[in-house]
Design a protein around this motif. Structure first.
Motif, PDB file in Angstrom:
ATOM      1  N   PRO A 165       0.851  -1.191   0.000  1.00  0.00           N
ATOM      2  CA  PRO A 165       0.000   0.000   0.000  1.00  0.00           C
ATOM      3  C   PRO A 165       0.891   1.248   0.000  1.00  0.00           C
ATOM      4  N   PRO A 166       0.459   2.311  -0.688  1.00  0.00           N
ATOM      5  CA  PRO A 166       1.344   3.468  -0.893  1.00  0.00           C
ATOM      6  C   PRO A 166       2.016   4.019   0.358  1.00  0.00           C
ATOM      7  N   ARG A 167       1.318   4.051   1.459  1.00  0.00           N
ATOM      8  CA  ARG A 167       1.922   4.639   2.657  1.00  0.00           C
ATOM      9  C   ARG A 167       3.034   3.738   3.219  1.00  0.00           C
ATOM     10  N   GLN A 168       2.787   2.424   3.196  1.00  0.00           N
ATOM     11  CA  GLN A 168       3.829   1.491   3.642  1.00  0.00           C
ATOM     12  C   GLN A 168       5.022   1.550   2.686  1.00  0.00           C
ATOM     13  N   ARG A 169       4.705   1.713   1.405  1.00  0.00           N
ATOM     14  CA  ARG A 169       5.769   1.815   0.399  1.00  0.00           C
ATOM     15  C   ARG A 169       6.633   3.044   0.684  1.00  0.00           C
ATOM     16  N   ALA A 170       5.962   4.143   0.987  1.00  0.00           N
ATOM     17  CA  ALA A 170       6.702   5.382   1.271  1.00  0.00           C
ATOM     18  C   ALA A 170       7.620   5.191   2.471  1.00  0.00           C
ATOM     19  N   VAL A 171       7.094   4.562   3.520  1.00  0.00           N
ATOM     20  CA  VAL A 171       7.891   4.381   4.738  1.00  0.00           C
ATOM     21  C   VAL A 171       9.092   3.472   4.473  1.00  0.00           C
ATOM     22  N   ILE A 172       8.862   2.381   3.745  1.00  0.00           N
ATOM     23  CA  ILE A 172       9.963   1.434   3.509  1.00  0.00           C
ATOM     24  C   ILE A 172      11.033   2.070   2.613  1.00  0.00           C
ATOM     25  N   ILE A 173      10.616   2.856   1.623  1.00  0.00           N
ATOM     26  CA  ILE A 173      11.598   3.506   0.743  1.00  0.00           C
ATOM     27  C   ILE A 173      12.378   4.572   1.512  1.00  0.00           C
TER      28      ILE A 173
END
Lengths: 217, 84
Positions: A165-173
């Protein structure tokens, strides 16, 4: 001093002053600190804003590309992000917070893009238990077979990041790839550190499960 | 001896260095005696290592692209608009 000599001296002085005026008129924005560029942009100096774009466009594009994995979308985010910066910069009271603010704009725009385009795939429910040890491969292999396997694992994780999900993606990146701390990410995403932590944990867990499944195959 | 579910719940904090020395020692002891949790710990470690070493997927753009991007932004600014 005769009249001719006085005239030449006056001409020389005027010429020097004119040259100085010209130098002052052509501002070299590239030599300025970012905070000065922000203040000058807030005052309406377009040259200062242009320099800000030049200075940060690669960072903005890189983050957007990692979030969206698509050149056209990253390019759109780059454009939209700087238009937003220009229009909203006057509201930025603390120029030293510019980078955090810029990251926030890029991440939020990227999340919006990802949501609009519905590129996210639903993650399958993976509840099976694994009973056996899985062989683990070194990240720095010494033989071609292991190197190939590593490349496959890299691709798998890269694809799995895009499925988050975009927010998890943002955090992991931001955390794992870009190296920002949870505190910094909290500031960028304007959310509590605990939220960053839980997003990070969920994301890693999903990626770990993908890897586990791959290694068991 | 810690239960597996406690170790699994704390595993990420363990790798993030967010546990006290006592907590870390307990996890470490469990990992040396529990193959299943050890496997999960290794998978997590490998996942994190891969993420840290992901190649920059960004396509390499030539200098013309960056210049066009700047001009594209400038062209989209409303001509009469000063940040306000």
């Amino acid at each position: 001093m005769d009249l001719k000599e006085r005239f030449e001296r006056l001409k020389s002085t005027l010429s020097l002053e004119l040259a100085a005026y010209k130098v002052k008129g052509i501002q070299d924005y590239s030599a300025l600190e970012t905070t000065d560029l922000i203040i000058k942009t807030q005052r309406g100096e377009l040259g200062a804003f242009e320099e800000l774009v030049k200075r940060y466009e690669k960072m903005v594009y890189s983050l957007a590309f990692q979030m969206l994995n698509n050149h056209d979308d990253a390019d759109d985010v780059l454009q939209d992000a700087f238009i937003k910066v220009y229009k909203s910069l006057v509201n930025l009271k603390n120029p030293s917070a510019f980078l955090t603010w810029l990251h926030r704009i890029v991440v939020n725009l990227s999340i919006d893009f990802a949501r609009k385009k519905s590129r996210r795939m639903e993650l399958r429910d993976e509840t099976e238990e694994f009973e056996e040890d899985v062989p683990l491969i070194s990240l720095w292999p010494s033989n071609p077979e292991a190197a190939y396997k590593n490349k496959e694992m890299m691709n798998l994780i890269q694809e799995a990041v895009m499925e988050l999900p975009p927010r998890q993606r943002a955090v992991i990146i931001l955390h794992e790839v870009k190296g920002y701390s949870k505190k910094e990410i909290g500031r960028i995403l304007k959310c509590p550190q605990g939220t960053v932590r839980s997003n990070l944990h969920y994301a890693r867990e999903k990626l770990k499960k993908k890897l586990e499944k791959f290694m068991m195959a | 001896m810690l239960h597996c579910h406690v170790v699994r719940a704390q595993m990420q904090d363990y790798f993030d260095g967010e546990l006290s020395q006592t907590e870390k020692d307990k996890i470490q002891n469990h990992l040396t005696s529990c193959p299943s949790c050890h496997q999960q710990a290794m998978l997590l470690k490998v996942t994190r290592n891969i993420l840290k070493h992901l190649p920059d997927a960004r396509p390499s753009m030539d200098s013309d692209y960056w210049e066009r991007a700047v001009q594209g932004v400038i062209a989209r600014l409303p001509s009469s608009e000063v940040p306000a």
